[in-house]
Design a protein around this motif. Structure first.
Motif, short mmCIF file in Angstrom:
data_model
loop_
_atom_site.label_atom_id
_atom_site.label_comp_id
_atom_site.label_asym_id
_atom_site.label_seq_id
_atom_site.Cartn_x
_atom_site.Cartn_y
_atom_site.Cartn_z
N SER A 1 -5.89 20.93 -1.06
CA SER A 1 -5.64 20.17 0.33
C SER A 1 -5.43 18.81 0.39
CB SER A 1 -6.97 20.58 1.45
OG SER A 1 -7.98 20.18 0.95
N GLU A 2 -5.42 18.00 -1.06
CA GLU A 2 -5.38 16.82 -1.18
C GLU A 2 -4.51 16.56 -2.42
OE1 GLU A 2 -9.06 14.12 -0.14
OE2 GLU A 2 -9.80 15.96 -1.16
N PHE B 1 -3.88 14.94 -7.41
CA PHE B 1 -4.58 15.95 -6.61
C PHE B 1 -6.09 15.86 -6.80
CE2 PHE B 1 -4.21 18.72 -10.24
CZ PHE B 1 -5.21 19.53 -10.25
N HIS B 2 -6.75 16.20 -5.65
CA HIS B 2 -8.02 16.27 -5.69
C HIS B 2 -8.50 18.01 -5.38
CE1 HIS B 2 -9.48 12.11 -5.54
NE2 HIS B 2 -8.84 11.70 -4.51
N SER B 3 -7.70 18.72 -4.82
CA SER B 3 -7.76 19.92 -4.17
C SER B 3 -6.44 20.56 -3.64
CB SER B 3 -8.78 20.10 -3.43
OG SER B 3 -8.72 19.50 -1.88
N SER C 1 -1.25 19.27 1.69
CA SER C 1 -1.83 20.54 1.28
C SER C 1 -0.98 21.24 0.53
CB SER C 1 -2.41 21.36 2.10
OG SER C 1 -1.55 21.86 3.00
N PHE D 1 -0.97 14.50 -3.64
CA PHE D 1 -0.36 12.97 -3.18
C PHE D 1 1.19 13.34 -3.67
CE2 PHE D 1 -4.87 12.77 -3.29
CZ PHE D 1 -5.18 12.12 -2.26
N GLN E 1 -0.14 12.12 1.37
CA GLN E 1 -1.34 13.23 1.26
C GLN E 1 -0.72 14.55 1.74
OE1 GLN E 1 -5.49 12.87 1.43
NE2 GLN E 1 -5.73 15.04 2.64
#
Length: 176
Positions: free
Chosen positions: A51-52, A47-49, A144, A54, A142
């Motif tokens: 909301s992101e 994950f990035h955040s 959230s 995977f 992707q």
């Protein structure tokens, strides 16, 4: 309550698992146990955040269904679980992670299988190329965190390791 193994017979040897039948003696006398010896494995939630996040969509023949799941795979002989997590993440998503956080360890189905799974959260992702095994076909998507929670509630995500990983991700965002 403990059972003592009297004998053990391997009746199938496969690429990632063996099937054996153990004859045991326990509180109810002598009985048989069918046991799957499975390689240990890793699950990675990249994950990035919030909301992101995977996940992969992958057809699973055992249930004849496409599952939405966190990337995962077997640990190779004598491989460190964290190194396996980095390798599997790269193979299945193309991502490299600067930070790999182990959040859980668990047996997957101890009633008949000894597969031991380590779950990691992968952060600080860098995009790269996938390297699927010859028998793997999957699609990266992707989501959230809110979407994942609804999908779990609505039984769109029904993979146990993924549900556990998402719960740990929620705790991560809440400061553990």
């Amino acid at each position: 309550m403990i059972e003592k193994t009297l004998s053990s017979e391997v009746i199938y040897k496969g690429r990632i698992l063996d099937l054996r039948v153990d004859t045991v003696v326990g509180p109810n006398g002598i009985t048989k146990r069918e046991i799957i010896d499975h390689a240990p494995a890793v699950t990675i939630l990249p994950f990035h955040s919030k909301s992101e996040i995977f996940l992969v969509h992958q057809f699973r023949k055992a249930i004849d269904q496409v599952l939405i799941e966190a990337p995962a795979g077997c640990i190779e002989y004598d491989e460190n679980p964290e190194l396996a997590a980095h390798r599997e993440l790269k193979e299945e998503t193309g991502f490299s992670a600067a930070n790999m956080i182990k959040v859980a360890e668990m047996y997957m189905a101890p009633g008949f299988c000894n597969e031991y799974m380590s779950i990691f959260l992968a952060t600080q992702l860098t995009v790269g190329k996938t390297n699927f095994d010859h028998d793997e076909v999957m699609e990266l998507k992707q989501y959230s965190l809110d979407q994942l929670e609804v999908m779990i509630k609505n039984h769109q995500i029904i993979d146990a390791k993924t549900i556990v990983a998402v719960q740990y991700l929620k705790e991560y965002f809440n400061g553990f």
